[in-house]
Motif scaffolding. Structure first.
Motif, PDB file in Angstrom:
ATOM      1  N   SER A   1      37.324  46.047  41.038  1.00 40.14           N
ATOM      2  CA  SER A   1      38.027  45.778  39.778  1.00 40.14           C
ATOM      3  C   SER A   1      39.507  46.123  39.872  1.00 40.14           C
ATOM      4  CB  SER A   1      37.388  46.570  38.630  1.00 40.14           C
ATOM      5  OG  SER A   1      37.540  47.965  38.846  1.00 40.14           O
ATOM      6  N   GLU A   2      39.896  46.828  40.934  1.00 44.81           N
ATOM      7  CA  GLU A   2      41.299  47.219  41.092  1.00 44.81           C
ATOM      8  C   GLU A   2      42.091  46.225  41.947  1.00 44.81           C
ATOM      9  OE1 GLU A   2      41.322  51.126  42.696  1.00 44.81           O
ATOM     10  OE2 GLU A   2      40.512  52.076  40.883  1.00 44.81           O
ATOM     11  N   ILE A   3      41.439  45.154  42.421  1.00 45.50           N
ATOM     12  CA  ILE A   3      42.147  44.146  43.205  1.00 45.50           C
ATOM     13  C   ILE A   3      43.105  43.394  42.280  1.00 45.50           C
ATOM     14  CG2 ILE A   3      41.906  42.088  44.647  1.00 45.50           C
ATOM     15  CD1 ILE A   3      39.060  43.031  45.303  1.00 45.50           C
TER      16      ILE A   3
ATOM     17  N   LYS B   1      34.858  35.996  39.229  1.00 42.27           N
ATOM     18  CA  LYS B   1      34.738  36.684  37.936  1.00 42.27           C
ATOM     19  C   LYS B   1      33.328  37.211  37.719  1.00 42.27           C
ATOM     20  CE  LYS B   1      38.509  34.150  35.733  1.00 42.27           C
ATOM     21  NZ  LYS B   1      38.917  33.117  34.746  1.00 42.27           N
ATOM     22  N   ASP B   2      32.316  36.407  38.095  1.00 40.67           N
ATOM     23  CA  ASP B   2      30.928  36.850  37.945  1.00 40.67           C
ATOM     24  C   ASP B   2      30.635  38.066  38.816  1.00 40.67           C
ATOM     25  OD1 ASP B   2      30.550  34.779  36.197  1.00 40.67           O
ATOM     26  OD2 ASP B   2      29.473  33.485  37.610  1.00 40.67           O
ATOM     27  N   THR B   3      31.363  38.190  39.925  1.00 40.70           N
ATOM     28  CA  THR B   3      31.163  39.321  40.836  1.00 40.70           C
ATOM     29  C   THR B   3      31.908  40.555  40.369  1.00 40.70           C
ATOM     30  OG1 THR B   3      31.041  37.686  42.617  1.00 40.70           O
ATOM     31  CG2 THR B   3      31.228  39.960  43.286  1.00 40.70           C
TER      32      THR B   3
ATOM     33  N   VAL C   1      33.616  35.231  49.008  1.00 42.95           N
ATOM     34  CA  VAL C   1      33.160  36.330  48.154  1.00 42.95           C
ATOM     35  C   VAL C   1      32.502  37.414  48.997  1.00 42.95           C
ATOM     36  CG1 VAL C   1      31.593  36.955  46.275  1.00 42.95           C
ATOM     37  CG2 VAL C   1      32.914  34.837  46.150  1.00 42.95           C
ATOM     38  N   ARG C   2      31.670  37.012  49.969  1.00 41.35           N
ATOM     39  CA  ARG C   2      31.002  38.002  50.814  1.00 41.35           C
ATOM     40  C   ARG C   2      32.015  38.827  51.605  1.00 41.35           C
ATOM     41  NH1 ARG C   2      28.194  34.808  53.435  1.00 41.35           N
ATOM     42  NH2 ARG C   2      29.028  34.860  55.561  1.00 41.35           N
ATOM     43  N   GLY C   3      33.044  38.168  52.126  1.00 32.92           N
ATOM     44  CA  GLY C   3      34.055  38.882  52.904  1.00 32.92           C
ATOM     45  C   GLY C   3      34.785  39.922  52.074  1.00 32.92           C
ATOM     46  N   ILE C   4      35.130  39.565  50.826  1.00 32.93           N
ATOM     47  CA  ILE C   4      35.819  40.518  49.948  1.00 32.93           C
ATOM     48  C   ILE C   4      34.916  41.706  49.633  1.00 32.93           C
ATOM     49  CG2 ILE C   4      36.809  40.852  47.651  1.00 32.93           C
ATOM     50  CD1 ILE C   4      37.724  37.944  47.726  1.00 32.93           C
ATOM     51  N   LEU C   5      33.667  41.417  49.269  1.00 31.82           N
ATOM     52  CA  LEU C   5      32.749  42.490  48.875  1.00 31.82           C
ATOM     53  C   LEU C   5      32.426  43.415  50.039  1.00 31.82           C
ATOM     54  CD1 LEU C   5      30.270  40.553  46.536  1.00 31.82           C
ATOM     55  CD2 LEU C   5      32.198  42.018  45.890  1.00 31.82           C
TER      56      LEU C   5
END
Length: 690
Positions: free
Chosen positions: A57-59, A232-234, A42-46
């Protein structure tokens, strides 16, 4: 479409973004969070979204390679499991077969006995017996015994229950009924049936395969569910797909039911990434060479593509596995491999690794053992100011210190000790490649070595020199090649059914009916996953052998209604494959179709190739001229070495070694007598000198 590929390694979590509309590709690396790998995912994506101003949200799709199942079996850290089996067969998974893993060793370790997946006290036998005919029930299932056994396992607080019955690959009725009873009596348990995971003959391998699924199941299911929830929470609503060992991806629901299919999740993605990189340079015969922090993974790709492991030769941590897997050979050799002197006084490197924490001493995280990375620091092959693109600080003095301590034990100089570490490491990896090429009848001199992973390009050229491989291909993003491979694949499911049909007595009605049933099952699965009809592909194959043989070879089968003419083409192909594999064939011998297989593919969006922009000159790419140590004619010499920034090296301009090519995700070493250039789509081709 915006596609993210995330591969979790032992040291770093690699992230790649491909925007198929704009053609933009971006990469990122974050330290792996060993306690909960989903943190790093999650950290890497953000962080990548924030860095490049991407709306999360566009991923559209997130493709993920996971090591949860792999680590659980390698570290013997799975669930507490129980097993229900046919009376008289309680100890199948302990006895195994008459073959010993090592025929002549009196000190050998037998994994299924030394590290049982199911403790004997939790292996319970119940009354039931299926026969070898489809509808034959020799002894009815005693449901009362089943309920008592489930109550006992519940009292013993097992987390997972495996159902292994004799002949369930022909008739799964009893196993399926027992699963229903377990779900009634103990709904919290993770349930695996052998017919649901591997409906094939050979009881020991089938029972053990189901046991592995049950052993790793709860961990994988928890991880996948937790990752889905965190995404989803992110605010990331993208579809999540998990890499499988067969070279395809699957939905979280499918993976949660059959987590055994992810045992080679990360390495399989690396093979796909290597094949994709080779295709960009029109190379089809490839040896993929994936070296990370803890291990090296090696696979062979020929003109026919990559190969799958045969059922009798496939194992993980010594346990036999009967599920589709790309044929990958793994050894304990990586940047974090620890150099040491064993009890017999031998100088060795690996298989123990320093991992990401504490890691090599030069990382500055408290590592106290000499590693391969520390040896590379001593030899001047890692630039302390440009590691991870300058984002991670390196501590050379810490690396010198641990190598000096090892040198004192060996009574060698610091430089000779470091060179010795690399020689041992490189020869270990060269020997692994020999096993997959020369010992299989392939000439490595006809292949290109595709080097990737954080440490692959550091060692690839010297490994190629040992084997006389003429060139090394380093992908544009070698350190995240497995993450790249995730963006080159499709949804892929395999189903199998044991057939036992002889070429002298073929039953076409039964064969065609079985294939139709398997294909309908796969098409329904792919449609449930949201794949439209035009994006579904179905492929047939069969495992064949000569009558009386104990091993099989896989051959393709035609689509549509099968008849004598179509089967004869398959049998001709089998004869040819047998000749190529073993050097002989027997055209007059009857052929047995042992298993029939169907593979269903749902085509997914993929990464776009991106041409390099020739905006710089070679002088622009030059960072500095320093000194590195190389073994020239048997002597260690300090050699003036040019350090280049890879993203500034122009396309098509040849440069000579010794050179060190720096980029965020890895470092490439080009020794003296070698030349290199960058191709249009970003691959670096290194011509190997001797």
């Amino acid at each position: 479409m915006k596609l993210f590929g995330i591969d979790v390694g032992g040291t770093f979590t690699d992230v790649i973004l491909s925007d198929t509309e704009s053609g933009i590709t971006e990469i990122h690396k974050v330290p792996t969070s060993l306690e909960d790998p989903s943190d790093g995912v999650v950290r890497g994506i953000l962080e990548l979204c924030e860095r490049y101003n991407i709306n999360k949200s566009e991923i559209d799709h997130v493709f993920h390679g996971t090591t949860i199942a792999t680590n659980a079996i390698l570290e013997y850290d799975g669930a507490k499991t129980g097993m229900l089996t046919t009376k008289g067969y309680r100890d199948i998974i302990h006895i195994g077969r008459h073959q010993r893993p090592e025929n002549y060793s009196i000190m050998q370790e037998i994994p299924w006995q030394d590290r049982p997946l199911v403790q004997r006290r939790n292996r319970l036998a119940v009354t039931e017996r299926m026969g070898p005919a489809k509808d034959e029930i020799i002894t009815p299932l005693d449901e009362g015994e089943v309920r008592k056994a489930v109550a006992t396992l519940k009292e013993n607080k097992v987390e997972s229950i495996i159902v292994n019955f004799l002949f369930s690959y022909i008739n799964p009725g009893h196993e399926e009924r027992v699963k229903e009873i377990i779900e009634e009596e103990y709904p919290e348990a993770f349930v695996t049936t052998s017919s649901g995971v591997s409906p094939q003959f050979r009881e020991f391998e089938r029972f053990t395969t189901a046991s592995i699924n049950g052993f790793v199941g709860p961990k994988v299911k928890y991880y996948i569910n937790n990752l889905e929830k965190r995404l989803k929470d992110t605010g990331i609503s993208a579809e999540l797909h998990i890499m499988l060992s067969n070279g395809g991806v699957a939905t979280p629901k499918t993976v949660s039911e059959k987590p055994i299919n992810t045992l080679l999740s990360g390495p399989a993605a690396g093979v796909l990434g290597g094949a994709w990189a080779g295709g960009l340079s029109d190379r089809k015969k490839l040896i993929t060479f994936d070296v990370g922090g803890t291990s090296a993974d090696i696979a062979i790709i020929t003109n026919d593509g990559y190969t799958e492991s045969s059922a009798r030769d496939t194992s993980i941590a010594g346990y036999p596995v009967m599920v589709p897997m790309i044929d990958i050979h793994t050894i304990g050799a990586g940047g974090g491999s620890i150099a040491h002197i064993d009890k017999g006084g031998a100088f060795k490197v690996g298989p123990r690794s320093a991992g990401s924490r504490p890691g090599p001493a030069c990382y500055g995280h408290g590592g106290q053992k000499p590693t391969v990375s520390d040896a590379n620091i001593v030899l001047g092959r890692i630039d302390e100011n440009n590691f991870l693109g300058g984002e991670m600080k390196i501590y050379p003095n810490a690396g010198y210190k641990v190598i000096d301590e090892l040198a004192e034990e060996l009574n060698l100089s610091r430089e000779k000790t470091a060179e010795g570490v690399l020689q041992i490491m490189n020869n270990n990896m060269a020997n692994a490649i020999r096993e997959k090429t020369i010992q299989k009848g392939e000439d490595p001199r006809e292949f290109s070595l595709v080097a990737f992973g954080g440490a692959g390009p550091l060692h690839a050229v010297e490994v190629a020199q040992i084997l006389n491989i003429p060139e090394v291909l380093v992908p544009k993003y070698p350190g995240i090649n497995s993450a790249t491979g995730l963006l080159t694949t499709d949804l892929k499911y395999d189903v199998i059914k044991t057939a036992f049909l002889m070429s002298t007595n073929l039953k076409f009605d039964k064969l065609n009916e079985d294939f139709s049933t398997l294909e309908e099952k796969l098409i329904a699965q792919l449609k449930e996953d949201g794949i439209s009809d035009e994006l579904i592909q179905i492929h047939r194959s069969a495992d064949c052998r000569y009558a009386g043989q104990g091993y099989e070879l896989r051959v393709d089968l035609s689509s549509g209604v099968l008849n004598n003419e179509k089967l004869q083409k398959t049998f001709d192909e089998f004869h040819e494959n047998h000749k190529n594999e073993y050097g002989h064939h027997f055209e007059e011998r009857p052929i047995e179709i042992v298993n029939i297989r169907v593979t269903g593919i749902g085509v997914m969006p993929k990464i776009e190739k991106q041409a390099n922009e020739p905006a710089y000159s070679l002088e622009d790419a030059l960072v500095k001229t320093g000194e590195s140590i190389f073994n020239l004619d048997g002597e260690l010499q300090n050699v003036p070495t040019k350090f280049y920034k890879r993203d500034k090296i122009p396309v098509g301009v040849e440069f000579k070694g010794p050179a060190i090519v720096l980029q965020k995700d890895t470092t490439t070493v080009i020794p003296p007598n070698c030349t290199a250039h960058i191709e249009k789509y970003g691959n670096m081709i290194i011509k190997v000198g001797v």
